[in-house]
Design a protein around this motif. Structure first.
Motif, PDB file in Angstrom:
ATOM      1  N   ARG A 183      54.537  50.395  39.351  1.00 35.89           N
ATOM      2  CA  ARG A 183      53.345  49.734  39.920  1.00 35.89           C
ATOM      3  C   ARG A 183      52.084  50.481  39.514  1.00 35.89           C
ATOM      4  N   LEU A 184      51.937  50.659  38.236  1.00 34.48           N
ATOM      5  CA  LEU A 184      50.865  51.438  37.627  1.00 34.48           C
ATOM      6  C   LEU A 184      49.495  50.794  37.783  1.00 34.48           C
ATOM      7  N   ARG A 185      48.518  51.616  38.071  1.00 37.70           N
ATOM      8  CA  ARG A 185      47.110  51.225  38.040  1.00 37.70           C
ATOM      9  C   ARG A 185      46.376  52.336  37.310  1.00 37.70           C
ATOM     10  N   VAL A 186      45.670  51.982  36.248  1.00 39.98           N
ATOM     11  CA  VAL A 186      44.913  52.967  35.469  1.00 39.98           C
ATOM     12  C   VAL A 186      43.426  52.697  35.619  1.00 39.98           C
ATOM     13  N   TYR A 187      42.604  53.728  35.378  1.00 43.95           N
ATOM     14  CA  TYR A 187      41.158  53.527  35.409  1.00 43.95           C
ATOM     15  C   TYR A 187      40.732  52.553  34.313  1.00 43.95           C
ATOM     16  N   GLU A 188      41.419  52.602  33.182  1.00 43.80           N
ATOM     17  CA  GLU A 188      41.130  51.694  32.063  1.00 43.80           C
ATOM     18  C   GLU A 188      41.871  50.383  32.298  1.00 43.80           C
ATOM     19  N   ASP A 189      41.443  49.648  33.326  1.00 43.28           N
ATOM     20  CA  ASP A 189      42.204  48.482  33.770  1.00 43.28           C
ATOM     21  C   ASP A 189      41.557  47.146  33.427  1.00 43.28           C
ATOM     22  N   THR A 190      40.487  47.150  32.649  1.00 46.27           N
ATOM     23  CA  THR A 190      39.763  45.919  32.349  1.00 46.27           C
ATOM     24  C   THR A 190      40.026  45.485  30.915  1.00 46.27           C
ATOM     25  N   PHE A 191      40.171  44.183  30.730  1.00 51.08           N
ATOM     26  CA  PHE A 191      40.329  43.648  29.376  1.00 51.08           C
ATOM     27  C   PHE A 191      39.463  42.412  29.217  1.00 51.08           C
ATOM     28  N   ASP A 192      38.920  42.245  28.021  1.00 48.96           N
ATOM     29  CA  ASP A 192      38.098  41.092  27.666  1.00 48.96           C
ATOM     30  C   ASP A 192      38.935  40.122  26.846  1.00 48.96           C
ATOM     31  N   PHE A 193      38.638  38.846  26.975  1.00 52.54           N
ATOM     32  CA  PHE A 193      39.319  37.814  26.194  1.00 52.54           C
ATOM     33  C   PHE A 193      38.430  36.586  26.167  1.00 52.54           C
ATOM     34  N   VAL A 194      38.754  35.657  25.295  1.00 53.16           N
ATOM     35  CA  VAL A 194      38.055  34.373  25.255  1.00 53.16           C
ATOM     36  C   VAL A 194      38.930  33.389  26.011  1.00 53.16           C
ATOM     37  N   ASN A 195      38.355  32.758  27.044  1.00 55.25           N
ATOM     38  CA  ASN A 195      39.168  31.844  27.844  1.00 55.25           C
ATOM     39  C   ASN A 195      39.298  30.479  27.155  1.00 55.25           C
ATOM     40  N   ILE A 196      40.121  29.634  27.736  1.00 57.39           N
ATOM     41  CA  ILE A 196      40.411  28.345  27.102  1.00 57.39           C
ATOM     42  C   ILE A 196      39.196  27.446  27.035  1.00 57.39           C
ATOM     43  N   TYR A 197      38.137  27.794  27.756  1.00 61.02           N
ATOM     44  CA  TYR A 197      36.910  27.014  27.744  1.00 61.02           C
ATOM     45  C   TYR A 197      35.923  27.542  26.705  1.00 61.02           C
ATOM     46  N   GLY A 198      36.352  28.569  25.939  1.00 65.77           N
ATOM     47  CA  GLY A 198      35.527  29.123  24.875  1.00 65.77           C
ATOM     48  C   GLY A 198      34.530  30.175  25.328  1.00 65.77           C
ATOM     49  N   ASN A 199      34.651  30.638  26.561  1.00 65.41           N
ATOM     50  CA  ASN A 199      33.731  31.643  27.090  1.00 65.41           C
ATOM     51  C   ASN A 199      34.369  33.027  27.110  1.00 65.41           C
TER      52      ASN A 199
END
Length: 162
Positions: free
Chosen positions: A42-58
């Motif tokens: 049940r790991l939680r790291v400080y580097e826990d954010t990720f960026d992506f392009v959603n299906i709506y193009g945003n």
């Protein structure tokens, strides 16, 4: 893969728990995932954010907490198998391995290769649905990364600039 700073975890777990889970779901989990989760259940790291392009193009981003195995109070991977159950608007051949703060699930995607050990990583929106051509309703699935290693390389520590 890069090094991460552990924020919290449930400690190490025996690999047999993960092997039993793999056997029960009949999927091969990525090697590096198993390596990390056996050391930090049940790991939680400080580097826990990720960026992506959603299906709506945003451009979008999410935070991540890994689901855990065995005798833990909440966030158990075994409790999230509904993600692939069509009766719960799920999509077959997805295995949730993490949850985002807003309730979305990060999953291994075995739809193209059910017997593979290096699945793509996708985000499943917990409150966004689409109607298929046959009239069935499913949760929206959004591509995130080609592999678990690629996904882990996407993670960074979010810094609020307020």
């Amino acid at each position: 893969m890069k090094e991460f700073t552990v924020f919290m975890d449930e400690g190490p777990i025996n690999n047999s728990l993960i092997e039993s889970f793999e056997h029960n779901i009949n999927y091969c989990l990525p090697f590096n995932y198993k390596l990390i989760i056996t050391k930090h259940n049940r790991l939680r790291v400080y580097e826990d954010t990720f960026d992506f392009v959603n299906i709506y193009g945003n451009k979008d981003n999410r935070g991540l907490t890994f689901l855990g195995y065995g005798d833990i109070k909440y966030g158990k991977i075994e409790d999230n198998l509904r993600i692939s159950d069509p009766l719960y608007y799920g999509i077959p051949n997805l295995v949730a391995f993490g949850e985002c703060g807003n309730g979305d699930m990060i999953c291994f995607d075995y739809r193209d290769d059910p017997k593979g050990c290096n699945p793509r990583v996708v985000l499943v929106y917990h409150d966004d649905y689409i109607t298929q051509e046959d009239g069935t309703i499913q949760m929206v699935v959004n591509f995130v990364a080609n592999s678990f290693e690629e996904f882990m390389d996407m993670l960074y520590e979010y810094k609020d600039e307020w």
